[in-house]
Design an enzyme around this catalytic site. Structure first.
Site, PDB file in Angstrom:
ATOM      1  N   GLU A   1      -6.479  -4.577 -12.489  1.00  0.00           N
ATOM      2  CA  GLU A   1      -7.212  -3.368 -12.031  1.00  0.00           C
ATOM      3  C   GLU A   1      -7.112  -2.302 -13.118  1.00  0.00           C
ATOM      4  O   GLU A   1      -6.762  -1.149 -12.853  1.00  0.00           O
ATOM      5  CB  GLU A   1      -6.625  -2.875 -10.707  1.00  0.00           C
ATOM      6  CG  GLU A   1      -6.591  -3.943  -9.627  1.00  0.00           C
ATOM      7  CD  GLU A   1      -6.034  -3.446  -8.293  1.00  0.00           C
ATOM      8  OE1 GLU A   1      -5.020  -2.730  -8.300  1.00  0.00           O
ATOM      9  OE2 GLU A   1      -6.629  -3.764  -7.247  1.00  0.00           O
TER      10      GLU A   1
ATOM     11  N   CYS B   1      -6.070   0.688   0.315  1.00  0.00           N
ATOM     12  CA  CYS B   1      -5.769   1.993  -0.283  1.00  0.00           C
ATOM     13  C   CYS B   1      -7.001   2.900  -0.308  1.00  0.00           C
ATOM     14  O   CYS B   1      -6.887   4.116  -0.150  1.00  0.00           O
ATOM     15  CB  CYS B   1      -5.243   1.804  -1.706  1.00  0.00           C
ATOM     16  SG  CYS B   1      -6.258   0.744  -2.746  1.00  0.00           S
TER      17      CYS B   1
HETATM   18 ZN   LIG Z   1      -7.897   1.931  -3.778  1.00  0.00          ZN
END
Ligand SMILES: [Zn+2]
Length: 629
Positions: free
Chosen positions: A301, A385
């Site tokens: 990421e 998230c």
């Molecule tokens: Zn996130």
């Protein structure tokens, strides 16, 4: 997420308290209403369905079954609490407040006598195992989200119950970490900015010191990394003050820089600001997508190399856009430089807002700039998230509108809103009316003027080439140029009217030539909005892989009430190539052009609104060349 620089020694601009900017209509008012009516309720349900609340009940000794989800499940609860709390300051909502109180009671019940709280460790591990896996287990990250939720809840409601929980946990952590105590830093930054905010709310110097300790504890190469990423995944490869490039996991990097900016706002340490400026130039000059999204790679990421900005396989996590806005907001508060408000605006209207569907109950974690089809938003994620992060950002968006300093009021973002501010010893109330981002006229009426002379400063976005400024109907010559603030200083009277016109013509944008993934392509923008082509809006038979657009293409904007909740579309005179018959070859010798491109009218819609219909193809960047001629 809510920052208060009202007492920060090194802030150039002061934030307005929670509740002092009230959105009264238009774009963000509608988004906030959907956030309140749909997203926050949906979020509460999903925290129940996904196990987050049950994990806390298990920690209390109640609950059913086993712990579910990743190690940071508690953080989603805290982000939801923060979002709901901030929205309670926007609009009273007894039903929502009751849900907030219920969840806070659960969190408080789960707290252990020494102040510790983390349902994963409480359910799964032994007490002596706490703090033994700082790089991957997110105990400090979850604590940070608790602290942010607690400061927001206290500011929004005046209630101390969650703040007391947060302080007990912060005291617990402060008893363990620090000079002469345990060394170490969190693998996922977040607690740094949260501890600074807890310091701002409580005046407790130890919390600021602990934030600086965690910043200083990074860069010693002790963290294990992820996959082939080493310590750079966690930004642990180099001390913060020596860093010059944004690297590794994008959300980690950007939460860290936001926290470092918070530390600067309180300490004024120039070495921190020098590092922030180097990192900001690297992030925005070499590693930012046009949408204000960050993170070129799915693997880790993470940020990629400079100019590595693919459209289709980029990551651009919604949380990274949010973290970048948090950082840019702090940079603006520290410096008063409007380019940070410009950069914040780019993420806000594009790479962030694409993270939520128009109906407020489906979400994107990854926000590509090109889809080859088949991409749709889920209603939640196993690693969730992003959704509650979206909710808190929309609840807070009014806070980005304005600040004060010793000279007066600065307006950074435009929306229909009432702004209340303290200027000198007086109270100023501004009524702002606009159809931004669809129209560029902003009308500000001074409802309460305060007693003294003060300056009203209005941001002129960097993208805006033509502006006009009027005071009570009279043109102010030379009052506004792009990338600055247009400023008016006077003894204001109630009823004074300032009108700002920002030209909103559609425009074509070219990428740096080194961004080879999109070299020779153009994007359509209008005002703060990045546009994209979606398959559904194009003429029958037009494949978005075959379209191209000339640099001198005619562009025309049109308001469409019934499309995507009401948007301005941009029509572009483009071409579509007939690629001919390649006889199933993928490559062939160079030859003379065989086919022509035919004219086609391409219809572009705002990027934030993509993927709300059928999961068709989409592209932001449009080649200038068919590849055949
Ligand atoms: Zn996130």
């Amino acid at each position: 997420m809510h920052v208060s620089t009202t007492k920060s020694m090194h802030a150039r601009q002061r934030t307005l308290p929670v509740g002092k900017v009230t959105l009264t209509g238009g774009f963000w008012h509608e988004k906030q209403a959907i956030n309140r009516r749909v997203s926050l309720r949906h979020g509460y349900r999903m925290l129940g369905q996904s196990g987050n609340l049950n994990n806390l009940r298990l920690a209390v000794g109640a609950g059913e079954g086993a712990y579910r989800g990743p190690v940071f499940m508690d953080s989603d609860v805290y982000k939801w609490l923060e979002a709901a709390s901030l929205d309670l300051a926007n609009v009273a909502d007894p039903e929502l407040e009751a849900l907030v109180d219920e969840v806070i009671a659960l969190v408080a019940a789960a707290q252990q006598p020494d102040g510790y709280i983390n349902s994963y460790y409480q359910v799964h591990k032994q007490p002596e195992e706490r703090w033994t896996s700082l790089d991957h287990d997110h105990e400090l990250y979850c604590a940070g989200h608790l602290f942010e939720a607690a400061t927001a809840h206290h500011r929004a409601t005046g209630k101390r119950d969650l703040l007391d929980v947060a302080c007990r946990f912060a005291d617990c952590i402060d008893g363990i970490f620090g000079p002469g105590k345990r060394d170490g830093a969190p693998g996922h930054p977040e607690i740094e900015l949260a501890l600074v905010e807890l310091y701002r709310e409580t005046g407790e110097q130890r919390y600021l010191d602990l934030a600086v300790f965690f910043i200083d504890a990074r860069g010693k190469g002790r963290m294990r990394g992820y996959g082939r990423w080493g310590a750079a995944y966690h930004q642990d490869h180099v001390p913060v003050r020596q860093a010059s490039e944004v690297v590794g996991h994008a959300v980690r990097q950007l939460y860290l820089t936001a926290g470092v900016a918070d530390a600067y706002l309180e300490t004024g340490e120039q070495a921190l600001m020098d590092a922030l400026l180097r990192l900001w130039h690297d992030a925005t000059g070499r590693k930012m997508h046009l949408t204000g999204g960050y993170g070129a790679r799915h693997e880790g990421e993470a940020f990629g190399h400079a100019y590595e900005l693919p459209s289709d396989e980029c990551y651009c996590e919604t949380c990274a856009a949010i973290a970048a806005m948090m950082w840019n907001w702090r940079m603006l508060l520290a410096t008063g430089d409007p380019r940070y408000a410009d950069t914040l605006e780019r993420s806000l209207y594009n790479g962030f807002l694409s993270g939520v569907s128009l109906d407020g109950q489906r979400y994107f974690y990854v926000n590509p700039l090109q889809s080859r089809g088949g991409i749709a938003r889920p209603e939640w994620y196993g690693c969730a998230c992003c959704p509650p992060n979206v909710m808190r950002q929309i609840a807070l968006v009014g806070n980005y509108m304005a600040t004060t300093d010793a000279t007066g009021v600065q307006v950074h973002q435009y929306a229909s809103a009432t702004i209340e501010a303290a200027v000198g010893d007086g109270r100023v109330v501004l009524e702002m009316e606009t159809r931004y981002p669809w129209e560029g006229r902003v009308k500000i009426t001074v409802a309460e003027a305060g007693a003294e002379s003060w300056t009203l400063a209005l941001r002129i976005p960097g993208w805006c080439e033509h502006t006009a400024l009027r005071l009570n109907g009279d043109i102010i010559a030379g009052g506004a140029s792009d990338g600055t603030y247009a400023s008016l200083t006077r003894v204001w009277q109630p009823g004074d009217v300032v009108e700002l016109d920002l030209a909103l013509s559609p425009r074509l944008t070219a990428p740096h030539p080194r961004v080879d993934a999109i070299r020779g392509s153009l994007a359509i923008e209008r005002g703060p909005l990045v546009y994209c082509l979606e398959e559904e809006d194009q003429e029958n038979g037009v494949d978005l892989l075959d379209v191209c657009l000339a640099p001198n293409a005619e562009l025309g904007a049109m308001w469409q009430e019934d499309l995507l909740g009401g948007v301005v579309t941009v029509a572009a005179e483009g071409r579509v190539a007939d690629v001919g018959d390649w006889e199933e070859q993928l490559y062939r010798p160079v030859s003379a052009p065989e086919t022509d491109a035919r004219p086609v009218k391409l219809i572009a819609v705002p990027y934030y609104a993509w993927a709300n219909r059928m999961p068709g193809t989409m592209r932001v960047w449009i080649p200038t060349h068919s590849g055949l001629t």
